[in-house]
Design an enzyme around this catalytic site. Structure first.
Site, PDB file in Angstrom:
ATOM      1  N   LYS A 125      -6.682  -4.845  -3.339  1.00  0.00           N
ATOM      2  CA  LYS A 125      -7.366  -5.418  -2.180  1.00  0.00           C
ATOM      3  C   LYS A 125      -8.296  -4.376  -1.582  1.00  0.00           C
ATOM      4  O   LYS A 125      -8.121  -3.168  -1.806  1.00  0.00           O
ATOM      5  CB  LYS A 125      -6.356  -5.880  -1.129  1.00  0.00           C
ATOM      6  CG  LYS A 125      -5.550  -4.759  -0.477  1.00  0.00           C
ATOM      7  CD  LYS A 125      -4.517  -5.320   0.483  1.00  0.00           C
ATOM      8  CE  LYS A 125      -3.713  -4.243   1.178  1.00  0.00           C
ATOM      9  NZ  LYS A 125      -4.500  -3.444   2.142  1.00  0.00           N
TER      10      LYS A 125
ATOM     11  N   ASP B  94       0.793  -1.239   0.000  1.00  0.00           N
ATOM     12  CA  ASP B  94       0.000   0.000   0.000  1.00  0.00           C
ATOM     13  C   ASP B  94       0.824   1.286   0.000  1.00  0.00           C
ATOM     14  O   ASP B  94       0.422   2.286   0.616  1.00  0.00           O
ATOM     15  CB  ASP B  94      -0.946   0.006   1.201  1.00  0.00           C
ATOM     16  CG  ASP B  94      -1.905  -1.160   1.210  1.00  0.00           C
ATOM     17  OD1 ASP B  94      -1.875  -1.968   0.271  1.00  0.00           O
ATOM     18  OD2 ASP B  94      -2.688  -1.269   2.174  1.00  0.00           O
TER      19      ASP B  94
ATOM     20  N   CYS C  88      -2.332  -2.611   7.762  1.00  0.00           N
ATOM     21  CA  CYS C  88      -2.237  -3.529   6.623  1.00  0.00           C
ATOM     22  C   CYS C  88      -0.953  -4.342   6.614  1.00  0.00           C
ATOM     23  O   CYS C  88      -0.958  -5.498   6.184  1.00  0.00           O
ATOM     24  CB  CYS C  88      -2.406  -2.750   5.320  1.00  0.00           C
ATOM     25  SG  CYS C  88      -4.088  -2.110   5.111  1.00  0.00           S
TER      26      CYS C  88
END
Length: 203
Positions: A110, A10, A143
């Site tokens: 995702k 990310d 995450c």
């Protein structure tokens, strides 16, 4: 090292760029720049060694219906300045240019914290015979940690480049400590991926 892959979690404009949704909402990550530099160096070393590099990218639908109520509430200031925060196809959701994937590197979209959940990440790793993951990314305690736990449950060996992760003040160190205790090897990226010269010296 042939069974090792790097996973960048990310590292997107919305999280890291000065014009991203979080920064514009006054929620920018305090240690973003050194973490970006560490990740640049990690990627250069990994690519030089011929290791496969994977990326996860957190993308949501307009308004964030996939988000939990608590996360949606926490992100309200960012939505106020950028209604398309992390939306599919938006600039905010793109990987930071400085860390952009090469043409042959896999990007997994995702909408959950764990990059393995409801995605093809595990299949893509297994297809290359990957057994060990070296993880970098944001946010350390969200995450990154969720993905590390997911990797361990799927029987991958996991290492976390602690200096190539970022979180808000007060969260990064406890998360790294928790991962180090039970889930992963945690160290600076250069210790986890030593240079060829260093490997020859140790031998």
């Amino acid at each position: 090292m042939s069974t090792t892959a790097v996973l960048v979690v990310d590292m997107q404009n919305g999280f890291l760029h000065p014009e991203g949704s979080l920064a514009r909402a006054g929620m920018g990550l305090p240690d973003a720049e050194p973490v970006i530099r560490a990740t640049e160096a990690l990627l250069a070393r990994a690519r030089g060694a011929g290791l496969p590099v994977f990326y996860s990218r957190h993308v949501i639908s307009a308004g964030g219906p996939e988000m939990s109520p608590r996360w949606r509430a926490a992100a309200a200031p960012a939505f106020a300045v950028e209604p398309r925060m992390l939306s599919h196809g938006s600039w905010d959701a793109r990987i930071l240019d400085r860390l952009a994937p090469a043409a042959d590197e896999v990007v997994i979209d995702k909408n959950r914290y764990d990059a393995f959940l409801y995605t093809g990440l595990e299949d893509a790793l297994r297809a290359l015979g990957v057994e060990r993951l070296l993880v970098a990314g944001v946010l350390t305690n969200v995450c990154v940690e969720s993905t590390v736990r997911g990797a361990l449950e799927r029987r991958f060996e996991v290492a976390v480049a602690g200096d190539a992760t970022a979180a808000y003040e007060g969260f990064r160190a406890p998360s790294l400590a928790a991962m180090s205790a039970l889930f992963a090897t945690v160290a600076p990226w250069s210790e986890l991926l030593p240079s060829p010269d260093a490997e020859r010296t140790m031998a």
